[in-house]
Design an enzyme around this catalytic site. Structure first.
Site, PDB file in Angstrom:
ATOM      1  N   HIS A  22       0.842  -1.208   0.000  1.00 16.05           N
ATOM      2  CA  HIS A  22       0.000   0.000   0.000  1.00 16.05           C
ATOM      3  C   HIS A  22       0.876   1.257   0.000  1.00 16.05           C
ATOM      4  O   HIS A  22       0.624   2.193  -0.762  1.00 16.05           O
ATOM      5  CB  HIS A  22      -0.882   0.061   1.251  1.00 16.05           C
ATOM      6  CG  HIS A  22      -1.918  -1.000   1.378  1.00 16.05           C
ATOM      7  ND1 HIS A  22      -2.098  -1.743   2.516  1.00 16.05           N
ATOM      8  CD2 HIS A  22      -2.872  -1.446   0.502  1.00 16.05           C
ATOM      9  CE1 HIS A  22      -3.103  -2.590   2.359  1.00 16.05           C
ATOM     10  NE2 HIS A  22      -3.586  -2.435   1.143  1.00 16.05           N
ATOM     11  N   LYS A  46     -15.995  -7.748   5.482  1.00 14.52           N
ATOM     12  CA  LYS A  46     -15.471  -8.857   6.284  1.00 14.52           C
ATOM     13  C   LYS A  46     -15.184  -8.384   7.707  1.00 14.52           C
ATOM     14  O   LYS A  46     -15.108  -7.193   7.966  1.00 14.52           O
ATOM     15  CB  LYS A  46     -14.208  -9.396   5.611  1.00 14.52           C
ATOM     16  CG  LYS A  46     -13.186  -8.312   5.345  1.00 14.52           C
ATOM     17  CD  LYS A  46     -12.372  -8.584   4.094  1.00 14.52           C
ATOM     18  CE  LYS A  46     -11.591  -7.305   3.791  1.00 14.52           C
ATOM     19  NZ  LYS A  46     -10.953  -7.209   2.557  1.00 14.52           N
ATOM     20  N   ARG A  95      -2.592  -6.141  -8.419  1.00 16.70           N
ATOM     21  CA  ARG A  95      -1.634  -7.235  -8.260  1.00 16.70           C
ATOM     22  C   ARG A  95      -1.841  -8.199  -9.433  1.00 16.70           C
ATOM     23  O   ARG A  95      -1.794  -7.785 -10.566  1.00 16.70           O
ATOM     24  CB  ARG A  95      -1.813  -7.920  -6.900  1.00 16.70           C
ATOM     25  CG  ARG A  95      -1.243  -7.096  -5.759  1.00 16.70           C
ATOM     26  CD  ARG A  95      -1.809  -7.498  -4.426  1.00 16.70           C
ATOM     27  NE  ARG A  95      -3.246  -7.217  -4.377  1.00 16.70           N
ATOM     28  CZ  ARG A  95      -3.999  -7.316  -3.313  1.00 16.70           C
ATOM     29  NH1 ARG A  95      -3.474  -7.721  -2.169  1.00 16.70           N
ATOM     30  NH2 ARG A  95      -5.273  -7.017  -3.345  1.00 16.70           N
ATOM     31  N   SER A 133      -3.310  -7.673   2.898  1.00 15.31           N
ATOM     32  CA  SER A 133      -3.645  -7.546   4.321  1.00 15.31           C
ATOM     33  C   SER A 133      -4.132  -8.892   4.861  1.00 15.31           C
ATOM     34  O   SER A 133      -3.864  -9.245   6.009  1.00 15.31           O
ATOM     35  CB  SER A 133      -4.727  -6.482   4.516  1.00 15.31           C
ATOM     36  OG  SER A 133      -4.240  -5.223   4.132  1.00 15.31           O
TER      37      SER A 133
HETATM   38  P1  ADP Z   1      -9.841  -3.417  -0.511  1.00 15.63           P
HETATM   39  O1  ADP Z   1     -10.277  -3.764   0.881  1.00 15.63           O
HETATM   40  O2  ADP Z   1     -10.594  -2.300  -1.165  1.00 15.63           O
HETATM   41  O3  ADP Z   1      -9.564  -4.592  -1.413  1.00 15.63           O
HETATM   42  P2  ADP Z   1      -7.144  -3.095   0.391  1.00 15.63           P
HETATM   43  O4  ADP Z   1      -7.093  -2.337   1.669  1.00 15.63           O
HETATM   44  O5  ADP Z   1      -6.843  -4.538   0.435  1.00 15.63           O
HETATM   45  O6  ADP Z   1      -8.463  -2.747  -0.351  1.00 15.63           O
HETATM   46  O7  ADP Z   1      -6.171  -2.387  -0.663  1.00 15.63           O
HETATM   47  C1  ADP Z   1      -6.393  -1.083  -1.098  1.00 15.63           C
HETATM   48  C2  ADP Z   1      -5.850  -0.928  -2.490  1.00 15.63           C
HETATM   49  O8  ADP Z   1      -4.487  -1.311  -2.505  1.00 15.63           O
HETATM   50  C3  ADP Z   1      -6.530  -1.792  -3.553  1.00 15.63           C
HETATM   51  O9  ADP Z   1      -6.542  -1.063  -4.764  1.00 15.63           O
HETATM   52  C4  ADP Z   1      -5.612  -2.977  -3.662  1.00 15.63           C
HETATM   53  O10 ADP Z   1      -5.688  -3.589  -4.924  1.00 15.63           O
HETATM   54  C5  ADP Z   1      -4.274  -2.302  -3.486  1.00 15.63           C
HETATM   55  N1  ADP Z   1      -3.250  -3.225  -3.017  1.00 15.63           N
HETATM   56  C6  ADP Z   1      -3.332  -4.085  -1.995  1.00 15.63           C
HETATM   57  N2  ADP Z   1      -2.196  -4.795  -1.853  1.00 15.63           N
HETATM   58  C7  ADP Z   1      -1.351  -4.348  -2.824  1.00 15.63           C
HETATM   59  C8  ADP Z   1      -0.022  -4.694  -3.229  1.00 15.63           C
HETATM   60  N3  ADP Z   1       0.661  -5.644  -2.598  1.00 15.63           N
HETATM   61  N4  ADP Z   1       0.512  -4.025  -4.281  1.00 15.63           N
HETATM   62  C9  ADP Z   1      -0.200  -3.077  -4.915  1.00 15.63           C
HETATM   63  N5  ADP Z   1      -1.463  -2.721  -4.594  1.00 15.63           N
HETATM   64  C10 ADP Z   1      -2.040  -3.337  -3.565  1.00 15.63           C
END
Ligand code: ADP
Length: 166
Positions: A22, A46, A95, A133
């Site tokens: 992130h 979730k 990703r 996450s």
């Molecule tokens: P959500 O709960 O909306 O899926 P996340 O908190 O998991 O969002 O992630 C927020 C944003 O960061 C999303 O656009 C997700 O695709 C991106 N993201 C998460 N992990 C990575 C990573 N390892 N590399 C690049 N982008 C990521």
């Protein structure tokens, strides 16, 4: 590269918890846009590991002192929040293939609701391609180390969680 100073970009997510994948997207987005607002969703479908306040606090600590980057909690539709703060762009990280289908649908719906707001995708940096996450929560839940994959503020917060039973 010349930064688009006048453009505010919204980077929304659950950030439960924030990890280095992130942070990489936030820093890269800030190189392109004048202001980046990291928007922490309160309505996480979730079961969340951390409260909204904790997720915001960890992100703010990770971003401390970085000019042009704000962290805010929001509820409701992402695209409505983007419109309400005058963001011209929503940034999402991509990703592998599994992100693509969901993001395509979401971007299309957001475009329908607010055609003036563009969704911009940034490819993950290869070293974070596997990082999520969910994985951080799973590994931590079984007592594994995620050092080096998360900012110090999250590491400190995870260290305070009750240890799993052997
Ligand atoms: P959500 O709960 O909306 O899926 P996340 O908190 O998991 O969002 O992630 C927020 C944003 O960061 C999303 O656009 C997700 O695709 C991106 N993201 C998460 N992990 C990575 C990573 N390892 N590399 C690049 N982008 C990521």
């Amino acid at each position: 590269m010349k930064r688009s100073e006048g453009v505010t970009a919204l980077y929304p997510g659950s950030f439960d918890p924030v990890h280095n994948g992130h942070l990489d997207i936030i820093v890269r987005a800030r190189r392109v846009f004048g202001r980046v607002v990291v928007a922490v969703a309160t309505n996480v479908g979730k079961q969340a590991m951390f409260s909204t306040e904790d997720r915001v606090e960890m992100l703010r600590a990770a971003m401390a002192g970085q000019e042009g980057i704000d962290v805010q909690a929001f509820e409701g539709l992402t695209v409505e929040f983007a419109a309400s703060i005058g963001a011209g762009v929503i940034v999402r990280g991509l990703r592998a293939n599994e992100d693509f289908e969901f993001e395509l649908k979401m971007a299309a719906m957001n475009k329908r609701l607010h055609p003036e707001i563009e969704t911009v995708f940034m490819m993950t940096s290869p070293e974070y391609a596997y990082l999520s996450s969910t994985l951080i929560r799973e590994v931590t839940g079984f007592g594994g180390s995620v050092a080096g994959l998360i900012p110090a503020a999250v590491e400190a917060r995870l260290a305070r969680l009750p240890k799993p039973r052997p």
